[in-house]
Write an enzyme that holds these catalytic residues in place. Structure first.
Site, PDB file in Angstrom:
ATOM      1  N   SER A 203      -5.096  -1.963  -7.878  1.00 27.58           N
ATOM      2  CA  SER A 203      -5.007  -1.517  -6.487  1.00 27.58           C
ATOM      3  C   SER A 203      -3.807  -0.602  -6.291  1.00 27.58           C
ATOM      4  O   SER A 203      -2.797  -0.698  -6.997  1.00 27.58           O
ATOM      5  CB  SER A 203      -4.842  -2.751  -5.600  1.00 27.58           C
ATOM      6  OG  SER A 203      -4.413  -2.405  -4.306  1.00 27.58           O
TER       7      SER A 203
ATOM      8  N   TYR B 231      -0.238  -9.767  -3.132  1.00 24.07           N
ATOM      9  CA  TYR B 231      -1.460  -9.209  -3.729  1.00 24.07           C
ATOM     10  C   TYR B 231      -1.126  -8.112  -4.735  1.00 24.07           C
ATOM     11  O   TYR B 231      -1.613  -8.107  -5.865  1.00 24.07           O
ATOM     12  CB  TYR B 231      -2.346  -8.660  -2.607  1.00 24.07           C
ATOM     13  CG  TYR B 231      -3.590  -7.945  -3.054  1.00 24.07           C
ATOM     14  CD1 TYR B 231      -4.722  -8.648  -3.421  1.00 24.07           C
ATOM     15  CD2 TYR B 231      -3.645  -6.545  -3.084  1.00 24.07           C
ATOM     16  CE1 TYR B 231      -5.878  -7.997  -3.819  1.00 24.07           C
ATOM     17  CE2 TYR B 231      -4.795  -5.890  -3.471  1.00 24.07           C
ATOM     18  CZ  TYR B 231      -5.904  -6.615  -3.840  1.00 24.07           C
ATOM     19  OH  TYR B 231      -7.042  -5.966  -4.230  1.00 24.07           O
TER      20      TYR B 231
ATOM     21  N   LYS C  18      -1.795  -8.098  -8.801  1.00 21.96           N
ATOM     22  CA  LYS C  18      -2.532  -7.027  -9.485  1.00 21.96           C
ATOM     23  C   LYS C  18      -1.660  -6.379 -10.563  1.00 21.96           C
ATOM     24  O   LYS C  18      -2.139  -6.064 -11.668  1.00 21.96           O
ATOM     25  CB  LYS C  18      -3.000  -5.979  -8.471  1.00 21.96           C
ATOM     26  CG  LYS C  18      -4.152  -6.447  -7.589  1.00 21.96           C
ATOM     27  CD  LYS C  18      -5.416  -6.695  -8.402  1.00 21.96           C
ATOM     28  CE  LYS C  18      -6.632  -6.974  -7.531  1.00 21.96           C
ATOM     29  NZ  LYS C  18      -7.819  -7.343  -8.352  1.00 21.96           N
TER      30      LYS C  18
END
Lengths: 327, 327
Positions: free
Chosen positions: A127, A151, A155
Site C-alpha cells: 500500500s 496498517y 504492510k
C-alpha cells in the site's frame, strides 16, 4: 498447467482478478488448470471453463495456512487484510491479521519448501500507506518507507518478510504498492479516500456526492482494471530483473480533485458536476494532507507494469465495465 | 530518579554503556538510582556507587519480557541480538531472537502501558545492515531501506515496530543505526567486518594482522566510545523533534582501508604497518562490496549525536581506553 490460490478472493480486487484469470485462461506462461478462492466469507466463483474451489477460513487459525499451501498452488495471491481504519482502531486485530496472518502464510510455504522444494510465485498487495510525511512532491523508487499508521507498518513489515523469504529461495515473491483505486464500484464508504471514487461514481449515476477537501488536493490513482492488470502481470513476470528489491510502487495517474471534476464534466456535463457538494471536513483534510501526491515509478515501468493513460481513461473504463452505471 | 534496564548488558556495548552510566550517575535528566543488566550469561557489574542487578534469561521464553518490564524501568536499552552471520546460518533462530524477542519486549511494555500508563524510553540498536545495494556513494536520511540479509531484515522490522509503538504512545522509542565499531577490543573474530578492527588492533600490539580486501575499500566507522556516547545521548534526548521518524543513522567517519593504515603509521610507525599481511579473500571482498561507504547524517547531527573527529581520534581513544594494548 498453472494452479492458483487467491487469499482474499472475495474482495473487490480478488473478484476482479478471478474474473480476469478465468477469462484469460493462462497464468505464468501456462494454461490455468485450477483456481481456489479463499476468504472469510464465501467468494463468488467466476463463470468460465476453469474449475474453481471456494473456501472459507481464517488465515490466522492454527493449521489453516498449512492446509491452504498443502495443495502447492503455483501462484499465490495474498490480498487479504483488514483496512487501515480498522487496524488503527483495533491494534491487536491489525497485527494479528495483517502481520501474523501474512507470516503464517510465508512460514507454511517455507515448511513446504523444506519438505518438497516447493517454490511458488507469491504476489502480495502492499500500500501507499508505507510512506509517511515529510514526502517530496514526486516520490522516487529509492525514497524511504516510514509509515505513520499501524496498517502501513504491517504492510511495510510484510514487504520486508517477502523480500527476505524470496532472497532465501523459499518462494518467489513480488510486493505491489497499489495506487488508490478509483472508481471503486458500489456505495460510498467511510474510508478517508472514499470521496476520490464517490465524486465521480455518484454523479455518473445522477446522485449527489460530498467532497470533503479542496479541489487542489492531488493524489495517485489507478482504475480497478489497471490494478487487476498489475496483479495478472505480477503472476506472469520474470523476477530475475528485480534483484533483491521485491517491492515496487506501481504506476498511477497523479491528478487533483479539480482535474477529476473537469474529466467528469467532459463525460457527463455541468449537471453531473453540479451534484458534487463541497463540504470541507477538517479531519479528512488532515489525513489526506499526509498522503503521497505523485511517484516516479521507473522500476515498475521497466518491469512492464502498464497503468491508466489518464483520469479520462479511468472514467471511460468504469463506464465500460459497469454499463448502466451512468444515469 | 531514573532506573535503567540494559537487555544485552553483557556484550561489548552493554558493558561500555553500564560503565559510562555508572561513572556519570545520571540518565534522562535525573540521578540514576538503579541499573539492571540482563543477558543470556551473567554480565559483569560495573564498579561504582549505583545499585546494580545482574540477571540472566531468554527474552523469548514465555513470561520473561513481562517479568523484566514489571519493575517499570524508566529507560530500557534493547541491545540483544544474534549477529548477522548466525542469523543467516540459522533462519529460525534469527527470527526467534531478533524479531520475536523484540516483539515480546514491545508487547510486554504495551501491556504494562495499558495497566498503569507506563511509558518508558526504549533505545533499540539497529544496524547498517538495513541498507542493501544498489547504494549511492553517500546515503542520505531519506534513502530506502532494502536489507539483503535476514539480520538486516529483522533489524528493519524492529525499527518499524519501534516507530509504530512510539506513535501509538506505548513507549517513547529511538532506533540507532550504529556504524561498524572500530577498534573492537579482544581477539580477531570470524565476522566479515573483523579486519577493520584487527588491522589496527593487532599491529598496535606488535602482532600480525590479515587484510582480506584492497586498500581502496571504504566504510563507515565509529569508536566504541562514540557508540556508547550515542546510547547515553539517546537515553537523555527529547524525542519531540523526531516526529514520526524514530530511527536514525548515526555519524561515523568514512575512511578507506588505506587511510586506516596511514593513520596507524602515524601512531605506530612503519614497523606496525609491516605487520599487515595482504591476503585477498574473494568471499570477504564480495560481502564488503555490498556495504555502505558513507552517509549524510544530518538528522542525527541536528539531534545532537556527536561522533568521532577522524580515524586518528578513533585510534587515540582506543589507546587511552586500553592502556597497555600498544606493544
Amino acid at each position: 498447467m498453472t494452479t492458483c490460490l487467491i487469499i482474499g478472493g472475495g474482495g473487490m480486487l480478488g473478484q476482479g482478478l478471478a474474473g480476469a484469470l478465468t477469462a484469460r485462461g493462462t497464468l505464468a506462461g501456462a494454461a490455468l488448470s485450477h483456481l481456489t478462492l479463499f476468504d472469510v466469507v464465501p467468494a463468488r466463483a467466476p463463470e468460465g471453463g476453469i474449475p474453481v474451489s471456494v473456501e472459507t477460513g481464517d488465515l490466522c487459525a492454527p493449521g489453516e495456512a498449512e492446509r491452504l499451501v498443502s495443495s502447492r498452488p503455483d501462484v499465490i495471491y495474498h490480498l487479504a487484510a483488514i483496512v487501515s481504519g480498522e487496524a488503527e482502531r483495533d491494534f491487536e486485530k491489525g497485527y494479528r491479521i495483517n502481520l501474523d496472518g501474512t507470516r503464517n502464510l510465508f512460514e507454511a510455504i517455507r515448511a513446504e519448501n523444506g519438505r518438497s522444494g516447493y517454490c511458488p510465485r507469491v504476489v502480495f498487495t502492499s500500500s501507499l500507506a508505507v510512506f509517511g510525511i515529510p514526502l517530496p512532491d514526486v516520490i522516487g523508487d529509492d525514497y524511504v518507507v516510514t509509515p505513520l499508521s499501524s496498517y502501513g507498518t504491517q504492510k511495510a513489515i510484510g514487504e520486508l518478510l517477502l523480500a527476505d523469504y524470496s532472497r532465501r529461495g523459499f518462494f518467489d515473491g513480488i510486493g505491489l504498492r497499489l495506487p488508490t483505486i478509483v472508481i471503486r464500484p458500489g456505495k460510498p464508504n467511510a474510508a478517508a479516500s472514499g470521496f476520490f471514487s464517490s465524486i465521480l461514481r455518484e454523479p455518473l449515476a445522477g446522485k449527489e456526492a460530498v467532497l470533503p477537501v479542496g479541489t487542489d488536493v492531488r493524489h495517485w490513482l489507478a482504475s480497478p482494471r489497471a490494478a487487476v492488470g498489475y496483479l495478472v502481470h505480477a503472476g506472469d513476470l520474470d523476477t530475475t530483473a528485480m534483484g533483491g528489491r521485491r517491492n515496487i510502487t506501481l504506476p498511477g495517474v497523479s491528478v487533483t480533485v479539480g482535474e477529476q471534476i473537469e474529466a467528469l464534466r467532459k463525460v457527463a456535463g455541468d449537471e453531473a458536476v453540479a451534484l458534487i457538494r463541497h463540504q470541507p471536513d477538517p479531519a479528512v483534510e488532515a489525513i489526506i494532507s499526509t498522503w503521497p501526491k505523485a511517484f516516479d515509478t521507473r522500476r515498475a515501468l521497466d518491469l512492464g507494469f502498464a497503468g491508466d493513460a489518464s483520469i479520462d481513461a479511468i472514467i471511460t473504463a468504469y463506464l465500460e465495465d459497469h454499463a448502466g452505471a451512468a444515469s
